[in-house]
Design a protein around this motif. Structure first.
Motif, PDB file in Angstrom:
ATOM      1  N   GLY A   9     -41.478-120.173  16.227  1.00  0.00           N
ATOM      2  CA  GLY A   9     -40.221-119.579  16.994  1.00  0.00           C
ATOM      3  C   GLY A   9     -39.007-119.702  16.385  1.00  0.00           C
ATOM      4  O   GLY A   9     -38.882-120.568  15.206  1.00  0.00           O
ATOM      5  N   GLY A  10     -37.911-119.157  16.895  1.00  0.00           N
ATOM      6  CA  GLY A  10     -36.528-119.131  16.153  1.00  0.00           C
ATOM      7  C   GLY A  10     -35.509-118.261  16.513  1.00  0.00           C
ATOM      8  O   GLY A  10     -36.003-117.484  17.418  1.00  0.00           O
ATOM      9  N   LEU A  11     -34.424-118.141  15.892  1.00  0.00           N
ATOM     10  CA  LEU A  11     -33.280-117.313  16.203  1.00  0.00           C
ATOM     11  C   LEU A  11     -33.302-116.283  15.064  1.00  0.00           C
ATOM     12  O   LEU A  11     -33.170-116.604  13.920  1.00  0.00           O
ATOM     13  CB  LEU A  11     -31.919-118.148  16.189  1.00  0.00           C
ATOM     14  N   VAL A  12     -33.641-115.013  15.654  1.00  0.00           N
ATOM     15  CA  VAL A  12     -33.729-113.923  14.552  1.00  0.00           C
ATOM     16  C   VAL A  12     -32.491-112.880  15.169  1.00  0.00           C
ATOM     17  O   VAL A  12     -32.100-112.876  16.360  1.00  0.00           O
ATOM     18  CB  VAL A  12     -34.906-113.431  14.287  1.00  0.00           C
ATOM     19  N   GLN A  13     -32.475-111.778  14.156  1.00  0.00           N
ATOM     20  CA  GLN A  13     -31.602-110.615  14.729  1.00  0.00           C
ATOM     21  C   GLN A  13     -32.552-109.405  14.925  1.00  0.00           C
ATOM     22  O   GLN A  13     -33.878-109.620  14.653  1.00  0.00           O
ATOM     23  CB  GLN A  13     -30.712-110.237  13.465  1.00  0.00           C
ATOM     24  N   ALA A  14     -31.936-108.511  16.053  1.00  0.00           N
ATOM     25  CA  ALA A  14     -32.822-107.461  16.299  1.00  0.00           C
ATOM     26  C   ALA A  14     -33.354-106.721  15.007  1.00  0.00           C
ATOM     27  O   ALA A  14     -32.504-106.367  14.206  1.00  0.00           O
ATOM     28  CB  ALA A  14     -31.921-106.356  17.115  1.00  0.00           C
ATOM     29  N   GLY A  15     -34.510-106.370  15.179  1.00  0.00           N
ATOM     30  CA  GLY A  15     -35.119-105.675  14.007  1.00  0.00           C
ATOM     31  C   GLY A  15     -35.941-106.573  13.060  1.00  0.00           C
ATOM     32  O   GLY A  15     -36.832-106.138  12.477  1.00  0.00           O
ATOM     33  N   ASP A  16     -35.992-107.671  13.174  1.00  0.00           N
ATOM     34  CA  ASP A  16     -36.538-108.959  12.260  1.00  0.00           C
ATOM     35  C   ASP A  16     -37.894-108.863  12.773  1.00  0.00           C
ATOM     36  O   ASP A  16     -38.441-108.532  13.867  1.00  0.00           O
ATOM     37  CB  ASP A  16     -35.804-110.169  12.245  1.00  0.00           C
ATOM     38  N   SER A  17     -38.565-109.982  12.168  1.00  0.00           N
ATOM     39  CA  SER A  17     -39.801-110.284  12.255  1.00  0.00           C
ATOM     40  C   SER A  17     -40.171-111.688  12.525  1.00  0.00           C
ATOM     41  O   SER A  17     -39.475-112.465  11.753  1.00  0.00           O
ATOM     42  CB  SER A  17     -40.969-109.686  11.422  1.00  0.00           C
ATOM     43  N   LEU A  18     -40.928-112.094  13.028  1.00  0.00           N
ATOM     44  CA  LEU A  18     -41.446-113.619  13.332  1.00  0.00           C
ATOM     45  C   LEU A  18     -43.001-113.507  13.625  1.00  0.00           C
ATOM     46  O   LEU A  18     -43.648-112.739  14.089  1.00  0.00           O
ATOM     47  CB  LEU A  18     -40.912-114.244  14.744  1.00  0.00           C
ATOM     48  N   ARG A  19     -43.517-114.717  13.159  1.00  0.00           N
ATOM     49  CA  ARG A  19     -44.909-115.038  13.296  1.00  0.00           C
ATOM     50  C   ARG A  19     -45.226-116.255  13.989  1.00  0.00           C
ATOM     51  O   ARG A  19     -44.871-117.263  13.578  1.00  0.00           O
ATOM     52  CB  ARG A  19     -45.899-114.945  12.302  1.00  0.00           C
ATOM     53  N   LEU A  20     -45.672-116.129  15.201  1.00  0.00           N
ATOM     54  CA  LEU A  20     -46.077-117.551  15.947  1.00  0.00           C
ATOM     55  C   LEU A  20     -47.526-118.000  15.806  1.00  0.00           C
ATOM     56  O   LEU A  20     -48.476-116.998  15.583  1.00  0.00           O
ATOM     57  CB  LEU A  20     -45.946-117.288  17.406  1.00  0.00           C
ATOM     58  N   TRP A 114     -52.533-124.660  28.294  1.00  0.00           N
ATOM     59  CA  TRP A 114     -51.348-124.358  27.914  1.00  0.00           C
ATOM     60  C   TRP A 114     -50.679-125.188  26.801  1.00  0.00           C
ATOM     61  O   TRP A 114     -50.850-126.250  26.725  1.00  0.00           O
ATOM     62  CB  TRP A 114     -50.276-124.237  29.020  1.00  0.00           C
ATOM     63  N   GLY A 115     -49.976-124.566  25.914  1.00  0.00           N
ATOM     64  CA  GLY A 115     -49.241-125.231  24.949  1.00  0.00           C
ATOM     65  C   GLY A 115     -47.916-125.501  25.444  1.00  0.00           C
ATOM     66  O   GLY A 115     -47.404-125.130  26.714  1.00  0.00           O
ATOM     67  N   GLN A 116     -46.905-126.260  24.591  1.00  0.00           N
ATOM     68  CA  GLN A 116     -45.771-126.612  25.317  1.00  0.00           C
ATOM     69  C   GLN A 116     -44.562-125.372  25.074  1.00  0.00           C
ATOM     70  O   GLN A 116     -43.603-125.645  25.825  1.00  0.00           O
ATOM     71  CB  GLN A 116     -45.388-127.848  24.339  1.00  0.00           C
ATOM     72  N   GLY A 117     -44.858-124.500  24.500  1.00  0.00           N
ATOM     73  CA  GLY A 117     -43.964-123.447  24.541  1.00  0.00           C
ATOM     74  C   GLY A 117     -42.964-123.425  23.052  1.00  0.00           C
ATOM     75  O   GLY A 117     -42.693-124.800  22.515  1.00  0.00           O
ATOM     76  N   THR A 118     -42.730-122.167  22.721  1.00  0.00           N
ATOM     77  CA  THR A 118     -41.907-122.062  21.453  1.00  0.00           C
ATOM     78  C   THR A 118     -40.655-121.224  21.717  1.00  0.00           C
ATOM     79  O   THR A 118     -41.194-119.928  22.215  1.00  0.00           O
ATOM     80  CB  THR A 118     -42.520-121.919  20.292  1.00  0.00           C
ATOM     81  N   GLN A 119     -39.454-121.263  21.519  1.00  0.00           N
ATOM     82  CA  GLN A 119     -38.463-120.515  21.852  1.00  0.00           C
ATOM     83  C   GLN A 119     -38.263-119.443  20.721  1.00  0.00           C
ATOM     84  O   GLN A 119     -38.139-119.589  19.523  1.00  0.00           O
ATOM     85  CB  GLN A 119     -36.914-121.440  22.043  1.00  0.00           C
ATOM     86  N   VAL A 120     -38.038-118.114  21.306  1.00  0.00           N
ATOM     87  CA  VAL A 120     -37.717-117.103  20.423  1.00  0.00           C
ATOM     88  C   VAL A 120     -36.442-116.364  21.074  1.00  0.00           C
ATOM     89  O   VAL A 120     -36.305-115.944  22.229  1.00  0.00           O
ATOM     90  CB  VAL A 120     -38.696-115.780  20.371  1.00  0.00           C
ATOM     91  N   THR A 121     -35.569-116.344  20.089  1.00  0.00           N
ATOM     92  CA  THR A 121     -34.318-115.916  20.584  1.00  0.00           C
ATOM     93  C   THR A 121     -33.955-114.509  19.692  1.00  0.00           C
ATOM     94  O   THR A 121     -33.890-114.850  18.579  1.00  0.00           O
ATOM     95  CB  THR A 121     -33.075-116.823  20.509  1.00  0.00           C
ATOM     96  N   VAL A 122     -33.668-113.428  20.136  1.00  0.00           N
ATOM     97  CA  VAL A 122     -33.240-112.236  19.210  1.00  0.00           C
ATOM     98  C   VAL A 122     -31.868-111.759  19.832  1.00  0.00           C
ATOM     99  O   VAL A 122     -31.769-111.454  20.797  1.00  0.00           O
ATOM    100  CB  VAL A 122     -34.158-111.030  19.586  1.00  0.00           C
ATOM    101  N   SER A 123     -30.985-112.062  18.581  1.00  0.00           N
ATOM    102  CA  SER A 123     -29.706-111.442  18.952  1.00  0.00           C
ATOM    103  C   SER A 123     -29.492-109.893  18.673  1.00  0.00           C
ATOM    104  O   SER A 123     -29.970-109.620  17.699  1.00  0.00           O
ATOM    105  CB  SER A 123     -28.669-112.553  17.885  1.00  0.00           C
ATOM    106  N   SER A 124     -28.466-109.203  19.219  1.00  0.00           N
ATOM    107  CA  SER A 124     -28.362-108.065  18.848  1.00  0.00           C
ATOM    108  C   SER A 124     -27.307-107.942  17.929  1.00  0.00           C
ATOM    109  O   SER A 124     -26.572-108.814  17.300  1.00  0.00           O
ATOM    110  CB  SER A 124     -27.474-107.274  20.359  1.00  0.00           C
TER     111      SER A 124
END
Length: 124
Positions: A9-20, A114-124
């Motif tokens: 997880g992490g902080l990304v901008q709109a339109g970006d990609s992430l792989r969990l 369940w896992g502990q969770g990972t935060q994904v934040t997408v900024s506009s």
């Protein structure tokens, strides 16, 4: 017993990609249906995608065409590739597992582990 650990997880901008990634440290992976859920603040936990042992998948309508679930049984790992991220994808993402090889359930109560969770934040 299944022991799930998420990462990516992490902080990304709109339109970006992430792989969990979600790894089962107990190595009981192959006999379970695996799924990703997410929960945004003030909202219920919702199904994102699931995968069965044979590789069959199901994706929520809100992520179809943007997210892809996959699994590498040799690495005891399931992935969620997230492309074209939107601010509304912001949530804590959880990996989940339920016994049985065939049925992808979409209700969180259907999953035992369940896992502990990972935060994904997408900024506009």
């Amino acid at each position: 017993q299944v022991q799930l650990v998420e990462s990516g997880g992490g902080l990304v901008q709109a339109g970006d990609s992430l792989r969990l990634s979600c790894t089962d440290s107990a190595r009981t992976f192959s006999g379970y249906v695996m799924a990703w859920f997410r929960q945004a603040p003030g909202k219920e936990r919702e199904f994102v995608a699931g995968i069965i042992r044979s590789g069959g998948t199901k994706h929520a309508d809100s992520v179809k065409g943007r997210f892809t679930i996959s699994r590498d049984t040799s690495k005891n790992t399931v992935y969620l590739q997230m492309n074209s991220l939107k601010p509304e994808d912001t949530a804590v993402y959880y990996c989940a597992a339920r016994p049985g090889p065939w049925t992808i359930k979409t209700g969180p109560n259907e999953y035992n582990y369940w896992g502990q969770g990972t935060q994904v934040t997408v900024s506009s």
